[in-house]
Scaffold this active site. Structure first.
Site, mmCIF file in Angstrom:
data_model
loop_
_atom_site.group_PDB
_atom_site.id
_atom_site.type_symbol
_atom_site.label_atom_id
_atom_site.label_comp_id
_atom_site.label_asym_id
_atom_site.label_seq_id
_atom_site.Cartn_x
_atom_site.Cartn_y
_atom_site.Cartn_z
ATOM 1 C CB SER A 135 45.955 40.768 36.930
ATOM 2 O OG SER A 135 45.846 42.635 36.957
ATOM 3 C CE1 TYR A 148 51.259 41.862 38.392
ATOM 4 C CE2 TYR A 148 49.449 43.155 37.174
ATOM 5 C CZ TYR A 148 49.890 42.266 38.280
ATOM 6 O OH TYR A 148 48.987 41.743 39.001
#
Length: 258
Positions: A135, A148
């Protein structure tokens, strides 16, 4: 060259879009997910080159059963796409501890167990590759997305390490690094960065990049990391070229609530 693809979290979102694209181009695709009903429906829609199965990525036994099932159906594993992931957003201290730990279970342990379990099949394959879903949050730690972001840094580090370590087996380990993607994961997300940056990528955008990596030659010119989207590429280059204080100030701006 026709290859056999195993995708985790493939019943919806990026995983489903990736499965659809590979099947469209004649590849055999394993659609594995905890939501077996949704995975089965998708496989039936895609036809004989798609196969559905159950997988809880945080469980080693589930991985072994899923991979055995896939090999029995496809005969060989060429590309593992570690796509399954979850996200909890909001202030770190206001997020329940079990949600932080669940993020690590799925996003980190799931990828680690998957790579470890798939190795015995990949090292015997005529062409072998792992593509992990990292990500843009692995470029610099993101406020309101702390666990996350940390999980995706772990994916980035594991990807880098294994891409070097498994070169001797002819296995490339790569990742893609999208910014926010139009999936259920970012719906109602509580983070200032999504309000300022926006959601400009579709699951198909990510799927197309995964498809390109799957077909790219197995040599050192294929990059380990692939940022997806103009904004991610800018942030990635900024992180590589600018002093740390600039990176921190940039991320402070994106995390500041209106």
């Amino acid at each position: 060259m026709s290859l056999n693809i195993f995708i985790t979290g493939a019943a919806q979102g990026i995983g489903a879009a990736t499965a659809q694209l590979f099947v469209k181009h004649g590849f055999k695709v394993g659609i594995y997910d905890k939501n077996i009903a949704q995975a089965t429906t998708l496989a039936e829609q895609l036809g004989q080159n798609a196969h559905a199965g159950f997988l809880d990525v945080s469980d080693e036994t589930s991985w072994k059963n899923a991979l055995n099932d896939f090999i029995e159906w496809a005969g060989e594993l060429n590309i593992l796409i570690n796509n399954a992931g979850i996200l909890f957003s909001g202030a770190f201290e206001n997020t329940a501890l079990d949600q932080h730990l669940r993020t690590i279970d799925i996003n980190v342990k799931g990828v680690l167990i998957g790579c470890h379990s798939a190795f015995e099949y990949l090292k015997k394959a005529r062409f072998a590759r792992i593509i992990n879903l990292s990500s843009a949050s692995a470029i610099y730690g993101q406020a309101d997305l702390a666990s996350y972001s940390a999980s995706k840094f772990a994916v980035r580090g594991l990807t880098e390490a294994l891409d070097v370590e498994w070169q001797k087996y002819g296995i490339r380990v790569l990742d893609v690094m999208p910014l926010f993607v139009q999936t259920a994961m970012v719906k109602d997300m509580d983070a200032a960065s999504i309000q300022k940056i926006g959601v400009n990528l579709s699951p198909q955008d990510v799927a197309e990049q995964i498809f390109k990596l799957a077909k790219s030659p197995n040599h050192l010119l294929t990059p380990t990391h692939t940022p997806i989207g103009l904004k991610t590429k800018v942030l990635y280059q900024l992180s590589a070229l600018s002093p740390q204080i600039i990176n921190r100030l940039t991320n402070l701006y994106f995390s500041k609530r209106a």
